[in-house]
Write a protein that holds these residues in place. Structure first.
Motif, PDB file in Angstrom:
ATOM      1  N   ASP A 174      16.962   5.481   5.566  1.00 34.77           N
ATOM      2  CA  ASP A 174      17.814   4.563   4.801  1.00 34.77           C
ATOM      3  C   ASP A 174      17.315   3.116   4.742  1.00 34.77           C
ATOM      4  O   ASP A 174      17.962   2.277   4.124  1.00 34.77           O
ATOM      5  CB  ASP A 174      19.237   4.570   5.377  1.00 34.77           C
ATOM      6  CG  ASP A 174      19.874   5.937   5.217  1.00 34.77           C
ATOM      7  OD1 ASP A 174      19.557   6.584   4.191  1.00 34.77           O
ATOM      8  OD2 ASP A 174      20.625   6.350   6.110  1.00 34.77           O
ATOM      9  N   GLY A 175      16.234   2.791   5.403  1.00 30.36           N
ATOM     10  CA  GLY A 175      15.800   1.388   5.333  1.00 30.36           C
ATOM     11  C   GLY A 175      14.762   1.093   6.383  1.00 30.36           C
ATOM     12  O   GLY A 175      14.315   1.991   7.090  1.00 30.36           O
ATOM     13  N   LEU A 202       5.932   9.255   7.117  1.00 33.69           N
ATOM     14  CA  LEU A 202       6.623   8.814   5.908  1.00 33.69           C
ATOM     15  C   LEU A 202       7.413   9.959   5.283  1.00 33.69           C
ATOM     16  O   LEU A 202       8.520   9.757   4.780  1.00 33.69           O
ATOM     17  CB  LEU A 202       5.607   8.241   4.908  1.00 33.69           C
ATOM     18  CG  LEU A 202       5.047   6.866   5.295  1.00 33.69           C
ATOM     19  CD1 LEU A 202       3.816   6.531   4.458  1.00 33.69           C
ATOM     20  CD2 LEU A 202       6.110   5.773   5.122  1.00 33.69           C
ATOM     21  N   ILE A 207       9.520   9.810   2.040  1.00 34.92           N
ATOM     22  CA  ILE A 207       8.524   9.133   1.184  1.00 34.92           C
ATOM     23  C   ILE A 207       7.245   9.970   1.161  1.00 34.92           C
ATOM     24  O   ILE A 207       6.663  10.277   2.202  1.00 34.92           O
ATOM     25  CB  ILE A 207       8.193   7.716   1.705  1.00 34.92           C
ATOM     26  CG1 ILE A 207       9.476   6.882   1.843  1.00 34.92           C
ATOM     27  CG2 ILE A 207       7.202   7.033   0.781  1.00 34.92           C
ATOM     28  CD1 ILE A 207       9.258   5.521   2.486  1.00 34.92           C
ATOM     29  N   GLU A 311       3.591  -2.208  -0.291  1.00 33.97           N
ATOM     30  CA  GLU A 311       4.986  -1.777  -0.141  1.00 33.97           C
ATOM     31  C   GLU A 311       5.240  -0.487  -0.916  1.00 33.97           C
ATOM     32  O   GLU A 311       4.888  -0.364  -2.092  1.00 33.97           O
ATOM     33  CB  GLU A 311       5.918  -2.893  -0.651  1.00 33.97           C
ATOM     34  CG  GLU A 311       7.371  -2.666  -0.289  1.00 33.97           C
ATOM     35  CD  GLU A 311       8.217  -3.925  -0.518  1.00 33.97           C
ATOM     36  OE1 GLU A 311       7.764  -4.820  -1.252  1.00 33.97           O
ATOM     37  OE2 GLU A 311       9.324  -3.997   0.061  1.00 33.97           O
ATOM     38  N   LEU A 312       5.895   0.469  -0.244  1.00 34.40           N
ATOM     39  CA  LEU A 312       6.224   1.749  -0.868  1.00 34.40           C
ATOM     40  C   LEU A 312       7.671   1.776  -1.349  1.00 34.40           C
ATOM     41  O   LEU A 312       7.996   2.389  -2.360  1.00 34.40           O
ATOM     42  CB  LEU A 312       6.064   2.871   0.169  1.00 34.40           C
ATOM     43  CG  LEU A 312       4.635   3.302   0.485  1.00 34.40           C
ATOM     44  CD1 LEU A 312       4.617   4.094   1.770  1.00 34.40           C
ATOM     45  CD2 LEU A 312       4.072   4.129  -0.651  1.00 34.40           C
ATOM     46  N   ARG A 313       8.521   1.164  -0.563  1.00 37.16           N
ATOM     47  CA  ARG A 313       9.959   1.166  -0.837  1.00 37.16           C
ATOM     48  C   ARG A 313      10.500  -0.091  -0.157  1.00 37.16           C
ATOM     49  O   ARG A 313       9.819  -0.622   0.721  1.00 37.16           O
ATOM     50  CB  ARG A 313      10.556   2.425  -0.170  1.00 37.16           C
ATOM     51  CG  ARG A 313      11.939   2.772  -0.629  1.00 37.16           C
ATOM     52  CD  ARG A 313      12.377   4.098  -0.062  1.00 37.16           C
ATOM     53  NE  ARG A 313      12.667   4.020   1.360  1.00 37.16           N
ATOM     54  CZ  ARG A 313      12.915   5.086   2.114  1.00 37.16           C
ATOM     55  NH1 ARG A 313      12.875   6.297   1.591  1.00 37.16           N
ATOM     56  NH2 ARG A 313      13.186   4.949   3.394  1.00 37.16           N
ATOM     57  N   ASP A 314      11.686  -0.549  -0.492  1.00 37.48           N
ATOM     58  CA  ASP A 314      12.160  -1.827   0.063  1.00 37.48           C
ATOM     59  C   ASP A 314      11.897  -1.961   1.562  1.00 37.48           C
ATOM     60  O   ASP A 314      12.496  -1.247   2.369  1.00 37.48           O
ATOM     61  CB  ASP A 314      13.671  -1.972  -0.177  1.00 37.48           C
ATOM     62  CG  ASP A 314      13.940  -2.345  -1.629  1.00 37.48           C
ATOM     63  OD1 ASP A 314      12.958  -2.673  -2.330  1.00 37.48           O
ATOM     64  OD2 ASP A 314      15.107  -2.288  -2.036  1.00 37.48           O
ATOM     65  N   VAL A 316       9.438  -1.034   3.378  1.00 34.62           N
ATOM     66  CA  VAL A 316       8.552  -0.050   4.040  1.00 34.62           C
ATOM     67  C   VAL A 316       7.148  -0.173   3.438  1.00 34.62           C
ATOM     68  O   VAL A 316       6.946   0.045   2.241  1.00 34.62           O
ATOM     69  CB  VAL A 316       9.079   1.394   3.886  1.00 34.62           C
ATOM     70  CG1 VAL A 316       8.118   2.380   4.541  1.00 34.62           C
ATOM     71  CG2 VAL A 316      10.473   1.517   4.505  1.00 34.62           C
ATOM     72  N   THR A 353       1.794   2.320  -4.769  1.00 32.86           N
ATOM     73  CA  THR A 353       2.676   2.922  -5.777  1.00 32.86           C
ATOM     74  C   THR A 353       1.898   3.393  -7.010  1.00 32.86           C
ATOM     75  O   THR A 353       2.503   3.857  -7.975  1.00 32.86           O
ATOM     76  CB  THR A 353       3.788   1.936  -6.194  1.00 32.86           C
ATOM     77  OG1 THR A 353       3.184   0.758  -6.741  1.00 32.86           O
ATOM     78  CG2 THR A 353       4.656   1.537  -5.004  1.00 32.86           C
ATOM     79  N   ASP A 356       2.172   9.077  -7.343  1.00 35.77           N
ATOM     80  CA  ASP A 356       3.525   9.630  -7.163  1.00 35.77           C
ATOM     81  C   ASP A 356       3.696  10.148  -5.743  1.00 35.77           C
ATOM     82  O   ASP A 356       4.801  10.195  -5.214  1.00 35.77           O
ATOM     83  CB  ASP A 356       3.766  10.800  -8.130  1.00 35.77           C
ATOM     84  CG  ASP A 356       3.770  10.308  -9.563  1.00 35.77           C
ATOM     85  OD1 ASP A 356       4.131   9.139  -9.762  1.00 35.77           O
ATOM     86  OD2 ASP A 356       3.380  11.081 -10.455  1.00 35.77           O
TER      87      ASP A 356
END
Ligand SMILES: Cc1cc2nc3c(=O)[nH]c(=O)nc-3n(C[C@H](O)[C@H](O)[C@H](O)COP(=O)(O)OP(=O)(O)OC[C@H]3O[C@@H](n4cnc5c(N)ncnc54)[C@H](O)[C@@H]3O)c2cc1C
Length: 370
Positions: A174-175, A202, A207, A311-314, A316, A353, A356
């Protein structure tokens, strides 16, 4: 800013140091010992002879930092030229070297073609009779990789980072939070620099990244340098390298172009690798002493052979996928990961990024010249 770094190899320790040095509050989680995974098994061949401008910039920065750190703690950067060669009759690799060297020079790398006579004069301890095309890169050297990770972990500690060894971390789906057996902790950012375990770590947080660990091998053997000291050599035709080493010399290749399980893999070298390396050394340097040590380790491939840094996701971030060139670029790529966390995007070509995550791809040997 609170940042967790997962992985205490050359890349994670560099990122932790650069983050702490630039004011972040850093916790580094390492499930084993600092430098105990791929970094401790690396050959320590370092050069900046890359043709693509972004690789050349990263290589240049890495060597600059290796030189700057040399002499601190146990870490020493030993200046050693790097000779890249294709044998007579190997048109494919000869053409690739002929095409790449001018591009390296355009990217300001100090690389020049050399014929067998020049090589013989400069490096008499090595056999050059079979050389079709060769080039010498001057901005190069070698080291013992574990000493680098130890030094950067120590520098990170001095800059205020907390280093937790023997502490396996899991990511919160979640974060940017990290869970360990001792509980969970929230951060503003998490940098995953977990080498061969990066994809699995990940994936457990939902991810997907296109990374494949693969096995490579190396050995050390005695070598008497009374005929002259060894340069580093990469024989692109046979696909092996050698470098001078405190045991005498170190030689490696043995890339297994199949995906390895990051937990279940054979740590010892294969007999076939040791036998093939003996034959290669016999040909290239003549007499050498007994094999002192022979081992395997893991590298990590990506679909385009370029790494994933960013960065892959906020919150992370990832720093992995070095295709066999992670140690020599660690001072620059760990720094790039730190800068990405702090708001810069220094190497757009390595943006994770761009994939995919579910791409199908073949593993290609990292040093392959094609
Ligand atoms: C035989 C051999 C020769 C090589 N020679 C060279 C060379 O000459 N030059 C070169 O540039 N590269 C070389 N490489 C490649 C090089 O070793 C790697 O690219 C580099 O060391 C990668 O560093 P890293 O920090 O990304 O990964 P690692 O050194 O593998 O560090 C990742 C760390 O993450 C930790 N970790 C994993 N999961 C977790 C978790 N859940 N929680 C906490 N910690 C975790 C691991 O224990 C590990 O210490 C070689 C590799 C091998 C095997």
């Amino acid at each position: 800013m609170r940042v967790a770094v997962v992985g205490g190899g050359a890349v994670g320790t560099t990122a932790a140091y650069d983050l702490a040095d630039r004011g972040a509050s850093v916790v580094l989680y390492e499930k084993g010992e600092i430098g105990g995974a791929s970094t401790g098994r690396a050959a320590g061949v370092l050069y900046d002879a890359f043709a693509a401008p972004e690789d050349a910039r990263v290589g240049d920065r890495a060597i600059e930092r290796f030189r700057a750190f040399s002499g601190e703690g146990e870490f020493e950067f030993r200046e050693t030229p790097y000779v890249l060669l294709a044998r007579e009759g190997d048109r494919k690799r000869a053409d690739a070297i002929r095409e790449q060297v001018p591009r390296m020079r355009e990217a300001d790398r100090e690389v020049a073609f050399a014929d067998p006579d020049e090589l013989r004069d400069r490096f008499p301890a090595v056999e050059w009779d079979d050389v079709g095309v060769a080039a010498v890169a001057e901005n190069a050297g070698c080291t013992l990789p574990g000493a680098y990770a130890d030094l950067l972990a120590e520098k990170a500690r001095e800059a205020g980072a907390e280093i937790r060894t023997h502490t396996a971390a899991r990511l919160d789906p979640d974060g940017p939070s990290v869970e360990t057996d001792a509980g969970s902790a929230s951060f503003d950012a998490v940098v995953v620099a977990a080498g061969a375990h990066t994809k699995r770590l990940l994936a457990a947080a939902g991810i997907s990244v296109p990374l494949k660990p693969y096995r490579v091998q190396a050995l050390t053997a005695g070598f008497d340098d009374e005929k002259g000291s060894l340069p580093m050599v990469y024989d692109a035709t046979e696909g092996y390298y050698l470098r001078p080493h405190p045991d005498g010399l170190l030689s490696g290749d043995g890339t297994e172009e199949v995906e390895s399980d990051p937990d279940e893999w054979k740590r010892d070298a294969d007999e076939a690798f040791v036998d093939a390396t003996r034959e290669r050394l016999d040909h290239r340097v003549g007499d050498f002493g007994p094999v002192e040590d022979a081992w395997a380790g893991l590298c990590v491939a990506t679909p385009d052979r370029d790494p994933l840094v960013g960065e892959l996701r906020d919150g992370v971030f990832v720093a992995a996928g070095w295709q066999g060139h992670g140690f020599m670029r660690a001072p620059a790529l760990g720094e790039a990961a730190a800068e990405a966390v702090l708001g810069d995007s220094p190497v757009p070509e390595f943006d994770p990024t761009r994939f995919d995550g579910d791409e199908a791809f073949e593993i290609v040997e990292g040093m392959a010249v094609d």
